[in-house]
Design an enzyme around this catalytic site. Structure first.
Site, short mmCIF file in Angstrom:
data_model
loop_
_atom_site.label_atom_id
_atom_site.label_comp_id
_atom_site.label_asym_id
_atom_site.label_seq_id
_atom_site.Cartn_x
_atom_site.Cartn_y
_atom_site.Cartn_z
N SER A 129 -2.55 4.72 -5.78
CA SER A 129 -1.35 3.96 -6.15
C SER A 129 -1.62 3.01 -7.30
O SER A 129 -2.73 2.50 -7.46
CB SER A 129 -0.85 3.16 -4.95
OG SER A 129 -0.68 3.99 -3.85
N GLU A 244 -3.52 13.34 4.79
CA GLU A 244 -3.20 12.01 5.29
C GLU A 244 -2.20 12.11 6.45
O GLU A 244 -2.24 11.33 7.39
CB GLU A 244 -2.63 11.14 4.17
CG GLU A 244 -3.17 9.72 4.21
CD GLU A 244 -2.84 8.91 2.96
OE1 GLU A 244 -1.76 9.09 2.39
OE2 GLU A 244 -3.68 8.09 2.58
C1 LIG Z 1 -1.18 -2.23 3.30
C2 LIG Z 1 -1.16 -1.06 2.36
C3 LIG Z 1 -2.29 -0.31 2.18
C4 LIG Z 1 -2.30 0.74 1.25
N1 LIG Z 1 -3.48 1.41 1.01
C5 LIG Z 1 -3.53 2.26 -0.04
C6 LIG Z 1 -4.79 2.81 -0.46
O1 LIG Z 1 -5.84 2.54 0.14
N2 LIG Z 1 -4.82 3.60 -1.56
C7 LIG Z 1 -3.68 3.94 -2.25
O2 LIG Z 1 -3.78 4.68 -3.21
N3 LIG Z 1 -2.47 3.44 -1.87
C8 LIG Z 1 -2.38 2.61 -0.80
N4 LIG Z 1 -1.17 2.07 -0.43
C9 LIG Z 1 0.01 2.37 -1.24
C10 LIG Z 1 1.06 3.17 -0.51
O3 LIG Z 1 0.70 4.51 -0.38
C11 LIG Z 1 2.37 2.94 -1.29
O4 LIG Z 1 2.77 1.60 -1.04
C12 LIG Z 1 3.47 3.90 -0.90
O5 LIG Z 1 3.17 5.18 -1.37
C13 LIG Z 1 4.85 3.43 -1.43
O6 LIG Z 1 4.78 3.22 -2.82
P1 LIG Z 1 5.30 1.86 -3.48
O7 LIG Z 1 4.71 0.72 -2.71
O8 LIG Z 1 5.02 1.95 -4.94
O9 LIG Z 1 6.87 1.81 -3.22
P2 LIG Z 1 7.97 2.58 -4.08
O10 LIG Z 1 7.53 3.98 -4.31
O11 LIG Z 1 8.32 1.73 -5.25
O12 LIG Z 1 9.16 2.59 -3.06
C14 LIG Z 1 9.99 1.45 -2.79
C15 LIG Z 1 11.05 1.91 -1.79
O13 LIG Z 1 11.86 2.94 -2.37
C16 LIG Z 1 11.84 4.10 -1.55
N5 LIG Z 1 11.84 5.30 -2.38
C17 LIG Z 1 11.05 5.56 -3.45
N6 LIG Z 1 11.31 6.79 -3.95
C18 LIG Z 1 12.29 7.32 -3.17
C19 LIG Z 1 12.98 8.55 -3.16
N7 LIG Z 1 12.72 9.51 -4.05
N8 LIG Z 1 13.91 8.76 -2.19
C20 LIG Z 1 14.18 7.81 -1.27
N9 LIG Z 1 13.57 6.62 -1.24
C21 LIG Z 1 12.63 6.36 -2.15
C22 LIG Z 1 10.55 4.01 -0.78
O14 LIG Z 1 10.58 4.74 0.42
C23 LIG Z 1 10.47 2.50 -0.51
O15 LIG Z 1 11.26 2.14 0.59
C24 LIG Z 1 -1.12 1.07 0.53
C25 LIG Z 1 0.05 0.33 0.75
C26 LIG Z 1 0.04 -0.74 1.63
C27 LIG Z 1 1.31 -1.54 1.79
#
Ligand SMILES: Cc1cc2nc3c(=O)[nH]c(=O)nc-3n(C[C@H](O)[C@H](O)[C@H](O)COP(=O)(O)OP(=O)(O)OC[C@H]3O[C@@H](n4cnc5c(N)ncnc54)[C@H](O)[C@@H]3O)c2cc1C
Length: 393
Positions: A129, A244
């Site tokens: 991410s 995953e």
């Molecule tokens: C505590 C924690 C640990 C993590 N650990 C890791 C890690 O070790 N390595 C790593 O690489 N990542 C990690 N992540 C990242 C995690 O995989 C992402 O937070 C997740 O994929 C969501 O991406 P984003 O936070 O960018 O939210 P966004 O993608 O910006 O999404 C924001 C909101 O919009 C919604 N949304 C987005 N696109 C769509 C769509 N097409 N249709 C409907 N709804 C949508 C999402 O569901 C969400 O509710 C971690 C996250 C957290 C919070």
């Protein structure tokens, strides 16, 4: 839940049960039941104990040091582990990069990294991410440019869990710019002590430090750290995301731990007229989650059987991830309710408060469980996958 057991499986179950009876110290148990991870050094000790027994990589093929267990054996192993309040194994090396290395990696990578994952010698973190590239991972901007015998990485990773304790990170980075955003992405292995790599902690609602921002400024890694083919990382990344969801499947087998804790707390809690457990309203809420947890485990068994038969399980992994994350949130929430005011003991936000030694971990687990509907693909994304693949929408 286990299927009806053949005599060999019964003997195996007894062996596994005996192992866990001797291997899980009491002080791990409340943390484990609350769905919180044990500290990395404890999980590493646990991993080593499993590896010494030959069970370090339960889901891997024998040729790479795994057990080669059948779905029934795996189910027995996880069910017995759950019953003994053993923790789920930490997955990022074992279930994410390990299988990618044994599927796509070069021989030298297999020889070096795989045994170290099994013995817990290396702790891996996942650098996928980025700011602006979470659900839409193809938007990632971290670059890996060739320079002589090295790649030079520049960019920023976000939410990198356990980067602060990890030995190595697997990173998706752009090695070329193509018209299609999914092309030109490569999977590269990075040692965490490489110059130019900087880690900044992110403190979360549960007052733990699990996750981080990682900055990469001219981080040089040898070209031999590329996994598989250059530019093909997106394909491997998708395999990782599927894996995953399998992790969620394994974790689903551990739900009964939290539900047992809820039950015990409700039986202890005095309320007017008896215990909380005597109240039909509470019992019916608990029973509902228990029934749904059993149904989920049945789905996990089907997922594992499909995987063993080499069949496409369709969106079942997404269904399990979606359902498990909802149930763990409900279960930890009910545990907080069962404990009542005692669950509110929590370190003061100003950092001056002292955590009572008997602080129930339930509330912390309930807060941490908020993340389960976000990480590994948020619930909205899982629903999109189910809508597309199961319902053809
Ligand atoms: C505590 C924690 C640990 C993590 N650990 C890791 C890690 O070790 N390595 C790593 O690489 N990542 C990690 N992540 C990242 C995690 O995989 C992402 O937070 C997740 O994929 C969501 O991406 P984003 O936070 O960018 O939210 P966004 O993608 O910006 O999404 C924001 C909101 O919009 C919604 N949304 C987005 N696109 C769509 C769509 N097409 N249709 C409907 N709804 C949508 C999402 O569901 C969400 O509710 C971690 C996250 C957290 C919070």
């Amino acid at each position: 839940m286990t299927p009806s057991l053949a005599p060999d499986d019964l003997a195996f179950r007894d062996e596994v049960r005996a192992f866990f009876a001797d291997s899980i110290p009491d002080d791990w148990k409340t943390t484990v039941r609350s769905g919180l991870r044990l500290p990395p050094e404890t999980l590493t000790a646990y991993q080593k104990r499993l590896a010494d027994r030959g069970w370090g990589a339960p889901t891997w093929p024998v040729e790479y040091g795994g057990t080669g267990w059948t779905p029934a054996q795996l189910s027995i192993f996880w069910s017995e582990a759950a019953a003994a309040d053993a923790p789920p194994q930490f997955h990022q090396g074992l279930e994410l990069i390990g299988p990618i290395i044994f599927t796509y990696g070069r021989q030298a990578q297999k020889d070096f990294y795989l045994p170290r994952i099994i013995t817990g010698e290396d702790w891996w973190c996942q650098g996928y991410s980025e700011p602006g590239a979470g659900s839409d991972l193809a938007a990632l901007r971290t670059r890996a440019d060739r320079d002589g015998d090295d790649y030079v990485l520049n960019g920023q990773k976000m939410w990198t869990s356990y980067a602060h304790v990890a030995d190595r990170m697997f990173v998706l980075a752009r090695t070329s710019t193509e018209a299609k955003r999914q092309q030109g992405i490569s999977l590269i292995l990075v040692d965490m002590d490489t110059p130019g790599l900087r880690i900044q902690p992110i403190h979360t609602l549960d007052e733990k430090h699990h996750t981080n921002e990682v900055f990469l400024d001219d981080v040089r890694v040898p070209l031999s750290n590329l996994v598989g083919e250059e530019g093909m990382g997106w394909g491997y990344g998708k395999v990782l995301l599927d894996r995953e969801r399998m992790v969620a499947a394994a974790t689903a087998m551990f739900l009964p731990q939290t539900l047992r804790a809820v039950r015990e707390a409700a039986k202890r809690r005095r309320v007017p007229g008896g215990t909380l457990f005597d109240r039909p309203g509470f019992r019916s809420k608990l029973a509902q989650i228990e029934i749904e947890a059993l149904a989920l485990q049945a789905m996990v068994m089907r997922l594992m059987a499909d995987a063993a038969a080499g069949a496409d399980s369709g969106p079942r992994g997404s269904m399990v991830k979606l359902r498990w994350s909802e149930l763990i949130q409900q279960a930890t929430g009910l545990w907080v309710e069962a404990l009542g005011p005692a669950a509110q003991h929590f370190e003061a936000l100003d950092g001056n408060g002292k955590t009572p030694p008997d602080m129930p971990l339930a509330l912390q687990g309930a807060l941490y469980s908020r993340v389960t509907t976000i990480y590994g693909g948020s619930s909205e994304i899982q629903r999109n996958i189910i809508a597309r693949r199961a319902l053809g929408l």
